[in-house]
Design an enzyme around this catalytic site. Structure first.
Site, PDB file in Angstrom:
ATOM      1  N   TYR A 234       0.838  -1.196   0.000  1.00 60.49           N
ATOM      2  CA  TYR A 234       0.000   0.000   0.000  1.00 60.49           C
ATOM      3  C   TYR A 234       0.882   1.259   0.000  1.00 60.49           C
ATOM      4  CZ  TYR A 234      -3.068   3.659   1.761  1.00 60.49           C
ATOM      5  OH  TYR A 234      -3.733   4.844   1.922  1.00 60.49           O
TER       6      TYR A 234
ATOM      7  N   VAL B 235      -8.562   4.126  14.234  1.00 63.38           N
ATOM      8  CA  VAL B 235      -8.695   3.994  15.687  1.00 63.38           C
ATOM      9  C   VAL B 235      -9.803   4.896  16.233  1.00 63.38           C
ATOM     10  CG1 VAL B 235      -6.829   5.673  16.165  1.00 63.38           C
ATOM     11  CG2 VAL B 235      -7.402   3.937  17.850  1.00 63.38           C
TER      12      VAL B 235
ATOM     13  N   PHE C 169      -3.956  -1.401  21.402  1.00 63.97           N
ATOM     14  CA  PHE C 169      -2.961  -2.390  20.975  1.00 63.97           C
ATOM     15  C   PHE C 169      -1.580  -1.881  21.381  1.00 63.97           C
ATOM     16  CE2 PHE C 169      -6.101  -2.892  17.241  1.00 63.97           C
ATOM     17  CZ  PHE C 169      -6.897  -3.774  17.964  1.00 63.97           C
TER      18      PHE C 169
HETATM   19  C1  UD2 Z   1      -2.801   4.645   9.120  1.00 66.12           C
HETATM   20  C2  UD2 Z   1      -3.794   4.470   7.996  1.00 66.12           C
HETATM   21  C3  UD2 Z   1      -3.336   3.406   7.057  1.00 66.12           C
HETATM   22  C4  UD2 Z   1      -1.920   3.685   6.579  1.00 66.12           C
HETATM   23  C5  UD2 Z   1      -1.009   3.815   7.799  1.00 66.12           C
HETATM   24  C6  UD2 Z   1       0.410   4.190   7.384  1.00 66.12           C
HETATM   25  C7  UD2 Z   1      -5.970   5.019   8.930  1.00 66.12           C
HETATM   26  C8  UD2 Z   1      -7.280   4.489   9.402  1.00 66.12           C
HETATM   27  N1  UD2 Z   1      -5.075   4.083   8.557  1.00 66.12           N
HETATM   28  O1  UD2 Z   1      -2.735   3.477   9.888  1.00 66.12           O
HETATM   29  O2  UD2 Z   1      -4.211   3.367   5.928  1.00 66.12           O
HETATM   30  O3  UD2 Z   1      -1.907   4.878   5.828  1.00 66.12           O
HETATM   31  O4  UD2 Z   1      -1.480   4.869   8.646  1.00 66.12           O
HETATM   32  O5  UD2 Z   1       1.228   4.304   8.486  1.00 66.12           O
HETATM   33  O6  UD2 Z   1      -5.745   6.202   8.876  1.00 66.12           O
HETATM   34  N2  UD2 Z   1      -5.240   1.062  17.640  1.00 66.12           N
HETATM   35  C9  UD2 Z   1      -5.623   0.636  18.898  1.00 66.12           C
HETATM   36  N3  UD2 Z   1      -6.865   0.091  19.056  1.00 66.12           N
HETATM   37  C10 UD2 Z   1      -7.749  -0.059  18.020  1.00 66.12           C
HETATM   38  C11 UD2 Z   1      -7.343   0.392  16.716  1.00 66.12           C
HETATM   39  C12 UD2 Z   1      -6.071   0.936  16.571  1.00 66.12           C
HETATM   40  O7  UD2 Z   1      -4.863   0.752  19.859  1.00 66.12           O
HETATM   41  O8  UD2 Z   1      -8.865  -0.549  18.230  1.00 66.12           O
HETATM   42  C13 UD2 Z   1      -3.913   1.679  17.483  1.00 66.12           C
HETATM   43  C14 UD2 Z   1      -3.086   1.003  16.401  1.00 66.12           C
HETATM   44  O9  UD2 Z   1      -2.393  -0.108  16.912  1.00 66.12           O
HETATM   45  C15 UD2 Z   1      -2.154   2.144  16.001  1.00 66.12           C
HETATM   46  C16 UD2 Z   1      -3.016   3.409  16.215  1.00 66.12           C
HETATM   47  O10 UD2 Z   1      -4.097   3.015  17.055  1.00 66.12           O
HETATM   48  O11 UD2 Z   1      -1.027   2.200  16.807  1.00 66.12           O
HETATM   49  C17 UD2 Z   1      -3.570   3.973  14.924  1.00 66.12           C
HETATM   50  O12 UD2 Z   1      -4.176   2.912  14.204  1.00 66.12           O
HETATM   51  P1  UD2 Z   1      -5.028   3.167  12.876  1.00 66.12           P
HETATM   52  O13 UD2 Z   1      -5.400   1.816  12.348  1.00 66.12           O
HETATM   53  O14 UD2 Z   1      -6.128   4.130  13.117  1.00 66.12           O
HETATM   54  O15 UD2 Z   1      -4.036   3.919  11.889  1.00 66.12           O
HETATM   55  P2  UD2 Z   1      -2.530   3.613  11.435  1.00 66.12           P
HETATM   56  O16 UD2 Z   1      -1.756   4.819  11.808  1.00 66.12           O
HETATM   57  O17 UD2 Z   1      -2.043   2.309  11.916  1.00 66.12           O
END
Ligand code: UD2
Length: 329
Positions: free
Chosen positions: A158, A200, A217
């Site tokens: 991606y 998240v 997480f």
């Molecule tokens: C974002 C983008 C993804 C990609 C990525 C690149 C979103 C939704 N996703 O992923 O498409 O561009 O950046 O780095 O914008 N978390 C929890 N509990 C939950 C869900 C998530 O603790 O129920 C944590 C997760 O482990 C992470 C943080 O929240 O550390 C953000 O997670 P995310 O999935 O919203 O976004 P990210 O930054 O991983």
């Protein structure tokens, strides 16, 4: 551009039924432009179109961006196209790991073909949905646009597929102005909370409104740069609807779109509990594999060149998201 100002234009929005795409269609219609929406509902939802589906200046085509001749076909039906906002993509990082070839076909190759078609048709601006994932995992914050390059170690197809498409868009010279907006963590109404890979904020708000504990997480000290969806739409409009007479502001390029602020996941969880008036019910689970530790945008370039600023602070944006989730739940 304020309502009623400037020439009215026909704009194509791919990914029109997506979270960001649907907000962008609504804004363009409110600015009195004609909107030609394209979506194949691979990850977009038909109900996202409901607020404007019947608008007299909205036209919808259930098509895939991988179809050759898409833009010439739309041009033949709708007349001259001023701007193409290309948001349709494989958006799931885990899906991209399982389907790398399809991800490059949709996110990179289809973008290159759309760019060529747009150029041949005399389209003035091509705005592409880039991503913070283009930076891979980096230690040094904030991330500035030059921090992604050929030596980057991407964490997913991606991120890499978005990087190569961004490079093609942003290096466009000549009549077509190409802009890639590298968006950080976008949130707001219409973001789907029900997929295991949902953002998240949509997950936490859904859990809090349903009075279930919020699951973090890892240790929760990882940080993200959250940007509200209407601020992202502002950036798309500034990039795509720029005054065509002013060559100085029509340069192709790549811009970060973020708040410029880092928020830890545990602080986010606490804030959402407070705003939903829930007790702080937070549980901690294992770290998510492949997670980056920190992410924060340097927004100097977009502020300087496009005069964009984030307008909705995190607390305000969360309150709006909670209100929407309560209303639609
Ligand atoms: C974002 C983008 C993804 C990609 C990525 C690149 C979103 C939704 N996703 O992923 O498409 O561009 O950046 O780095 O914008 N978390 C929890 N509990 C939950 C869900 C998530 O603790 O129920 C944590 C997760 O482990 C992470 C943080 O929240 O550390 C953000 O997670 P995310 O999935 O919203 O976004 P990210 O930054 O991983």
């Amino acid at each position: 551009m304020a309502k009623g100002q400037g020439p009215l234009r026909t704009c194509v929005v791919t990914g029109a039924a997506g979270f960001v795409g649907s907000h962008l269609c609504e804004r363009l219609l409110s600015l009195e432009h004609t909107v030609v929406g394209v979506d194949n509902f691979f990850s977009g939802h038909p109900e996202n179109l409901n607020p404007f589906a019947a608008h007299p200046r909205f036209f919808f085509h259930e098509r895939s961006v991988t179809e050759p001749g898409l833009l010439p076909g739309l041009r033949a039906q709708h007349g001259a196209l001023f701007a193409v906002f290309h948001l349709a993509a494989i958006v799931s990082v885990p899906y991209s790991l399982e389907h790398p070839a399809e991800t490059f076909q949709v996110n990179t190759q289809a973008t290159l073909r759309l760019l060529e078609e747009a150029e041949a048709l005399g389209v003035r601006t091509f705005v592409f949905a880039g991503s913070a994932a283009e930076y891979g995992d980096r230690d040094r914050m904030p991330l500035s646009e030059t921090d992604a390059n050929e030596d980057t170690r991407w964490l997913s197809p991606y991120g890499e597929s978005k990087y190569w498409a961004t490079m093609a868009v942003a290096s466009r010279r000549g009549n077509l102005c190409g802009v890639s907006l590298r968006c950080f963590n976008i949130y707001g109404p219409r973001q789907d909370p029900f997929s295991p890979y949902s953002g998240v904020i949509s997950r936490f708000v859904d859990m809090a409104v349903a009075q279930r504990p919020l699951t973090i997480f890892g240790d929760g000290l990882q940080t993200r740069d959250f940007v509200y969806v209407t601020d992202v739409v502002d950036a798309y409009c500034l990039a795509g609807l720029r005054d065509e007479e002013n060559e100085a502001t029509r340069l192709s390029g790549v811009f970060n779109v973020g708040s410029g602020r880092a928020t830890s996941i545990v602080d986010l969880a606490r804030l959402i509990c407070r705003l939903t008036q829930q007790p702080e019910s937070i549980t901690f689970g294992p770290e998510r594999p492949g997670d980056i530790r920190h992410s924060r945008a340097d927004i100097e370039a977009i502020t300087r060149v496009l005069h964009w600023m984030p307008r909705i602070g995190l607390e305000d944006g969360l309150a709006r998201t909670i209100q929407w989730m309560r209303g639609s739940g």
